[in-house]
Structure formats: C-alpha cells, structure tokens
Design a protein around this motif. Structure first.
Motif, PDB file in Angstrom:
ATOM      1  N   GLU A 107       0.841  -1.195   0.000  1.00  0.00           N
ATOM      2  CA  GLU A 107       0.000   0.000   0.000  1.00  0.00           C
ATOM      3  C   GLU A 107       0.876   1.244   0.000  1.00  0.00           C
ATOM      4  N   GLY A 108       0.615   2.141  -0.966  1.00  0.00           N
ATOM      5  CA  GLY A 108       1.402   3.356  -1.086  1.00  0.00           C
ATOM      6  C   GLY A 108       0.808   4.547  -0.373  1.00  0.00           C
ATOM      7  N   ASP A 109      -0.439   4.413   0.097  1.00  0.00           N
ATOM      8  CA  ASP A 109      -1.090   5.527   0.791  1.00  0.00           C
ATOM      9  C   ASP A 109      -1.478   5.065   2.190  1.00  0.00           C
ATOM     10  N   VAL A 110      -2.761   4.847   2.434  1.00  0.00           N
ATOM     11  CA  VAL A 110      -3.213   4.370   3.741  1.00  0.00           C
ATOM     12  C   VAL A 110      -4.095   3.142   3.558  1.00  0.00           C
ATOM     13  N   VAL A 111      -4.045   2.240   4.522  1.00  0.00           N
ATOM     14  CA  VAL A 111      -4.870   1.039   4.491  1.00  0.00           C
ATOM     15  C   VAL A 111      -6.347   1.437   4.509  1.00  0.00           C
ATOM     16  N   GLY A 112      -7.139   0.757   3.710  1.00  0.00           N
ATOM     17  CA  GLY A 112      -8.571   1.044   3.646  1.00  0.00           C
ATOM     18  C   GLY A 112      -9.006   1.620   2.323  1.00  0.00           C
ATOM     19  N   GLY A 113      -8.071   2.272   1.616  1.00  0.00           N
ATOM     20  CA  GLY A 113      -8.382   2.789   0.289  1.00  0.00           C
ATOM     21  C   GLY A 113      -9.494   3.820   0.269  1.00  0.00           C
ATOM     22  N   THR A 114     -10.164   3.918  -0.875  1.00  0.00           N
ATOM     23  CA  THR A 114     -11.202   4.927  -1.077  1.00  0.00           C
ATOM     24  C   THR A 114     -12.382   4.736  -0.138  1.00  0.00           C
ATOM     25  N   CYS A 115     -12.893   3.523  -0.040  1.00  0.00           N
ATOM     26  CA  CYS A 115     -14.112   3.277   0.739  1.00  0.00           C
ATOM     27  C   CYS A 115     -13.974   3.749   2.180  1.00  0.00           C
ATOM     28  N   VAL A 116     -12.914   3.334   2.836  1.00  0.00           N
ATOM     29  CA  VAL A 116     -12.752   3.636   4.257  1.00  0.00           C
ATOM     30  C   VAL A 116     -12.337   5.079   4.502  1.00  0.00           C
ATOM     31  N   THR A 187       4.945  -1.145   2.864  1.00  0.00           N
ATOM     32  CA  THR A 187       4.600   0.249   2.594  1.00  0.00           C
ATOM     33  C   THR A 187       5.355   0.800   1.395  1.00  0.00           C
ATOM     34  N   GLY A 188       4.629   1.394   0.465  1.00  0.00           N
ATOM     35  CA  GLY A 188       5.228   1.996  -0.720  1.00  0.00           C
ATOM     36  C   GLY A 188       4.358   1.751  -1.937  1.00  0.00           C
ATOM     37  N   PHE A 189       4.702   2.382  -3.041  1.00  0.00           N
ATOM     38  CA  PHE A 189       3.965   2.196  -4.288  1.00  0.00           C
ATOM     39  C   PHE A 189       4.500   0.961  -5.003  1.00  0.00           C
ATOM     40  N   GLY A 190       3.591   0.040  -5.323  1.00  0.00           N
ATOM     41  CA  GLY A 190       3.998  -1.208  -5.953  1.00  0.00           C
ATOM     42  C   GLY A 190       4.009  -1.121  -7.468  1.00  0.00           C
ATOM     43  N   THR A 191       5.017  -1.726  -8.077  1.00  0.00           N
ATOM     44  CA  THR A 191       5.137  -1.773  -9.534  1.00  0.00           C
ATOM     45  C   THR A 191       5.566  -3.172  -9.949  1.00  0.00           C
ATOM     46  N   GLY A 201       8.286   0.894  -2.799  1.00  0.00           N
ATOM     47  CA  GLY A 201       9.083   1.823  -2.014  1.00  0.00           C
ATOM     48  C   GLY A 201       8.506   3.220  -2.069  1.00  0.00           C
ATOM     49  N   LYS A 202       9.075   4.102  -1.277  1.00  0.00           N
ATOM     50  CA  LYS A 202       8.647   5.490  -1.226  1.00  0.00           C
ATOM     51  C   LYS A 202       9.594   6.351  -2.049  1.00  0.00           C
ATOM     52  N   VAL A 203       9.078   7.479  -2.523  1.00  0.00           N
ATOM     53  CA  VAL A 203       9.879   8.405  -3.318  1.00  0.00           C
ATOM     54  C   VAL A 203      11.067   8.883  -2.487  1.00  0.00           C
ATOM     55  N   GLY A 204      12.258   8.808  -3.073  1.00  0.00           N
ATOM     56  CA  GLY A 204      13.458   9.253  -2.375  1.00  0.00           C
ATOM     57  C   GLY A 204      14.163   8.161  -1.600  1.00  0.00           C
ATOM     58  N   PHE A 205      13.557   6.964  -1.569  1.00  0.00           N
ATOM     59  CA  PHE A 205      14.156   5.844  -0.850  1.00  0.00           C
ATOM     60  C   PHE A 205      14.434   4.700  -1.823  1.00  0.00           C
TER      61      PHE A 205
END
Length: 278
Positions: A107-116, A187-191, A201-205
């Motif tokens: 997950e690159g943002d927060v757990v729960g996504g749009t719905c939560v 944690t981070g954006f998956g590709t 990973g996160k931007v800059g890491f």
C-alpha cells in the motif's frame, strides 16, 4: 459569499446485512468490508439461541514455492502479493491466508483505500449528521414528539472529526486484522517489474523487490476531473475534498448526479449550503 464547484466520484454502493444462522457465522457487511474491519471476530448462535464470540485459528501456511514434472521447485518470497490495501485487497488477503497462502499486501497511501478513507465510511457518517439536522429542523416532527427546539446548530470541525474518527477506527481494525493473521503489510507504491516480481518503495528511498507465485492488482480508483479543469481544493474540489468538510460554502454546484452527488447534496443542504446539481 463562498462558492464552490465539486466533482463527485462513483464508488461501490454499500450494503448492510445482519443475518443470524444457527451454528453458522453471523454475516456483517458494509461496503464489502468483512467483520474484521469492525473489530468483530466470528459470532455464532448455539442451539439454545445464545450468541457467542469465538475466534478462528490461523490457517497453516504452505511453502512459497512451486514445482512440477520432477523439476526443482522455484522459490518465491510469497505465495501471493496484493497491490492495494483497500477493501478489495483486504478481503483478498484474508481469504488467501484462510487458504494457507503466505501473503503480503503493498500500500502506497493508507490502508482502507477509497471506501474507508475517502468514500463510503466518511460519507455515511456525514449523512447521519445531516439526517439528525433535518430532524431537529423539522418543527412539525419535533412538536409531534413533544419536543421544543429553538434553533439547531452544528460545529463544523466536530462534524468533520466525527467522520474522520470513524474512518480511523475502521482503518486501524483493517490493519490489525491482517497483522493478526500474519499478512505482511509492505509500505510503498507497488510496480510489477517482471513475471512474478514486484518492486515497492517510497519516493526518495531505495526500492525493495519481492517475488510471488501470484499477484493481484487491487489499486482502486480516484475522482474523475474533466480536462481543462484545475482543482485547487477551494473553489474547485473533488469528492475527496468535500468529505473533509474543511469549509461549508454558501453555494456549491455538484457535477455528477449519481448517488454520490446526491449524498453530497443532502449533506451540504442540511448544513446550510445552496446546492445546484448538474
């Protein structure tokens, strides 16, 4: 006079279903959320009719490897990697663990996504407030109940906090339910960078790379904004901004007349805005 243009986003409609079955789990659904999102373990009804709380043991995991035709098995970090920890990703992760799969969710943002966080959960919290406001503002209804209400008011920040606190609680329950079952939360954006290989990973890491036999893409959605429209979060906002309730405009035009647009119309008119739907 504060005027605002809002774009509403279509998401999955919520359902609430309470079902009691003898010697079987009680089913609780809200926007597709499983009971774990509400901090509820399995509830069962005994033959005497008494409801009792029970817990489900962790499923035995399989090894994260494959092999066929006598060839050496190929080793993976996980049996399953899920990209996106929204309602869909959460449900997939719990189902995978129940089937004995070693599972990770990215997950690159927060757990729960749009719905939560930006959809069904906070919007229903705001609708509950608007419903109470309309009830208090109905002199005829109050008089029928024998009540006298001089003037109904609200605290904007208090209303916003109410919606945010509910989302935060469910987000925490989602996270804890996955951790309790042994799902690794990365944690981070998956590709996807190759067959059965994902970096995150996160931007800059520095990025991390993990492998899995299978990959599920559950990345969700974002509000649609027409070309040529610049969203500034003040005079032009999306449904994400509207749910934060950082301000209540005197007038707001809502582009999109689906159920989300109608929900915002209900909330903002109850809070005193003049609403023009499009």
């Amino acid at each position: 006079m504060h005027s605002t243009l809002s774009f509403s986003q279509a998401t999955t409609a919520p359902t609430t279903n309470y079902a009691f079955h003898s010697q079987s789990p009680i089913n609780l659904r809200f926007c597709g959320l499983r009971r774990e999102a509400f901090g509820i373990s399995i509830l069962t009804r005994s033959s005497s009719g008494r409801v009792r709380l029970s817990t489900r043991g962790r499923s035995k995991r399989t090894s994260a490897s494959t092999g066929n035709n006598g060839t050496p098995p190929k080793s993976f970090d996980y049996d399953l990697i899920i990209i996106g920890a929204g309602v869909g990703g959460h449900g997939a992760a719990l189902h995978a663990v129940e089937k004995g799969l070693k599972t990770a969710i990215i997950e690159g943002d927060v757990v729960g996504g749009t719905c939560v966080n930006r959809g069904c959960v906070p919007s229903k919290a705001l609708l509950a407030v608007s419903g109470r406001m309309r009830e208090l503002q109905s002199e005829h209804h109050m008089k029928a109940l024998g009540l006298q209400v001089s003037a109904a008011g609200y605290d904007r920040q208090g209303v916003a906090d109410h919606a945010n606190n509910l989302a935060s609680k469910i987000r925490s329950n989602l996270t804890n339910s996955m951790k309790a079952l042994g799902v690794d939360i990365l944690t981070g954006f998956g590709t996807i960078v190759g067959p059965q290989k994902v970096k995150y990973g996160k931007v800059g890491f520095t990025d991390n790379v993990v492998t899995a036999k299978d990959i599920i893409i559950a990345t969700g959605s974002v509000p649609f904004v027409p070309k040529g429209i610049e969203v500034d979060g003040k005079t032009v906002i999306t449904s994400d901004h509207a749910l934060k309730l950082e301000f209540v405009p005197d007038w707001i035009a809502i582009v999109g007349s689906g159920y989300i647009g109608l929900e915002f119309s209900d909330v903002y008119t109850a809070l005193g805005s003049e609403v023009t739907p499009h």
